[in-house]
Design a protein around this motif. Structure first.
Motif, mmCIF file in Angstrom:
data_model
loop_
_atom_site.group_PDB
_atom_site.id
_atom_site.type_symbol
_atom_site.label_atom_id
_atom_site.label_comp_id
_atom_site.label_asym_id
_atom_site.label_seq_id
_atom_site.Cartn_x
_atom_site.Cartn_y
_atom_site.Cartn_z
ATOM 1 N N HIS A 155 0.843 -1.187 0.000
ATOM 2 C CA HIS A 155 0.000 0.000 0.000
ATOM 3 C C HIS A 155 0.884 1.245 0.000
ATOM 4 N N SER A 162 -4.746 10.615 -0.711
ATOM 5 C CA SER A 162 -5.299 9.587 0.157
ATOM 6 C C SER A 162 -6.683 9.195 -0.309
ATOM 7 N N HIS A 163 -6.848 7.929 -0.679
ATOM 8 C CA HIS A 163 -8.183 7.456 -1.026
ATOM 9 C C HIS A 163 -9.039 7.316 0.217
ATOM 10 N N MET A 164 -8.424 7.498 1.424
ATOM 11 C CA MET A 164 -9.180 7.414 2.667
ATOM 12 C C MET A 164 -9.900 8.720 2.983
ATOM 13 N N ARG A 165 -9.507 9.826 2.391
ATOM 14 C CA ARG A 165 -9.905 11.114 2.931
ATOM 15 C C ARG A 165 -11.405 11.384 2.839
ATOM 16 N N ALA A 167 -13.604 8.878 3.040
ATOM 17 C CA ALA A 167 -14.296 7.749 3.664
ATOM 18 C C ALA A 167 -14.980 8.179 4.950
ATOM 19 N N THR A 169 -16.009 7.895 8.860
ATOM 20 C CA THR A 169 -15.389 7.367 10.065
ATOM 21 C C THR A 169 -16.473 6.852 10.995
ATOM 22 N N CYS A 222 -4.635 4.115 8.526
ATOM 23 C CA CYS A 222 -5.403 4.286 7.294
ATOM 24 C C CYS A 222 -6.660 3.421 7.302
ATOM 25 N N HIS A 223 -6.571 2.217 7.868
ATOM 26 C CA HIS A 223 -7.780 1.394 8.013
ATOM 27 C C HIS A 223 -8.795 2.100 8.909
ATOM 28 N N ALA A 226 -10.460 4.768 6.961
ATOM 29 C CA ALA A 226 -11.380 4.199 5.977
ATOM 30 C C ALA A 226 -12.653 3.656 6.607
ATOM 31 N N ALA A 252 -10.205 12.675 7.294
ATOM 32 C CA ALA A 252 -11.372 11.795 7.283
ATOM 33 C C ALA A 252 -12.347 12.123 8.406
#
Length: 298
Positions: A155, A162-165, A167, A169, A222-223, A226, A252
């Motif tokens: 990763h 960030s593809h998490m941003r 997502a 929470t 990061c998990h 996400a 996030a």
């Protein structure tokens, strides 16, 4: 004059007020380097490695750690010669770990080296950036999702992409519905292990659904960002483990604090992160402190 250098002369304030994004050039190069480093690590996962130890038998380093760190720093130094650097292997070799007001790159070339050595593919490249001793926010840069391949063997994590941003929470404040992530830390003496296991016991007695150790603090955070976990805590991690992922958590909508319940101190080697402040504070009250030397005391 380069945008990053121009902004530094103006006092290092990040992207405040008009004129576009003065850190865009830094952002673009960080992403390129993270992707390039990830390709190197993916290939090296399948190869034999020369492994050494640092502070303990569990604190490992490989030739790939050194190669990737040297690559990232050399390219950034050539482009931005006035910037400063804090990096894991350079610090282990004796470089001072000091965060100043200057633009500073905070780098972990292979986060999850033990995983990497065992070919367990939970590994990250972490490139963080701080200005005026604060982690830089880059919300307008690189909103597009990463290539699908980044979800697999290695990763790639950079604060600017960030593809998490976006997502969600977790919204639950209740430990009884929580999945909590942590890491063991490099100290394995009986007293430290007793505290570590005692903290897990306390959270399980509070009816947490589970506690997981995945071997990479960057990816654990990061998990969390996400929405795949509810909280994370650790003693014994370093500023390079935290710098990039802390920004991802905050973007996030999550909370990152000190284990005492106070504001995060990037150099303290301890952290709690959670989807809500209530969850973070509950964990702070439940766990006992495991003492590690500060990063800036080396």
């Amino acid at each position: 004059m380069k945008p990053c250098e121009e902004e530094e002369e103006q006092g290092g304030a990040a992207a405040a007020g008009g004129g576009g994004d003065p850190w865009k050039e830094c952002a673009e190069l960080a992403v390129q380097l993270a992707l390039r480093a990830g390709q190197i690590i993916r290939k090296a996962l399948t190869e034999e490695k020369q492994v050494s130890t640092k502070t303990s038998a569990a604190d490992l380093v490989t030739e790939t750690d050194h190669f990737v760190e040297n690559l990232i720093i050399s390219v950034l130094k050539e482009k931005f010669p006035s910037h400063r650097f804090i990096a894991e292997e350079s610090t282990a070799a004796g470089s001072k770990c000091v965060l100043t007001d200057s633009p500073t790159w905070i780098i972990d070339p292979v986060d999850g080296t033990c995983n990497f050595v065992h070919r367990f593919p939970t590994v990250a490249v972490s490139i963080g950036f701080a200005v005026n001793r604060e982690l830089a926010q880059q919300k307008q840069a690189f909103d597009q999702p990463p290539p699908p391949t980044l979800a697999y063997a290695c990763h790639i994590v950079a604060i600017f992409r960030s593809h998490m941003r976006t997502a969600s929470t977790p919204s639950s404040d209740y430990i009884s519905k929580a999945l909590i992530l942590t890491e063991i830390g490099p100290k394995r003496d009986p007293a430290t292990l007793k505290l570590f296991l005692g903290n897990i016991e306390r959270l399980l007695k509070a009816q947490a659904h589970g506690v997981r150790v995945i071997g990479s603090s960057t990816l654990a955070l990061c998990h969390l960002a996400a929405g795949a976990a509810d909280a994370y805590y650790q003693f014994g991690l370093h500023c390079w483990d935290l710098a990039a992922a802390t920004v991802i958590i905050r973007e996030a909508g999550g909370t990152v604090i000190d284990t005492s319940g106070g504001p995060l101190d990037l150099m303290s080697c301890r952290v709690i992160a959670a989807g809500t402040r209530e969850m973070a504070m509950f964990i702070a009250q439940e766990i006992q402190t495991i003492h590690y030397r500060r990063d800036d005391e080396n």
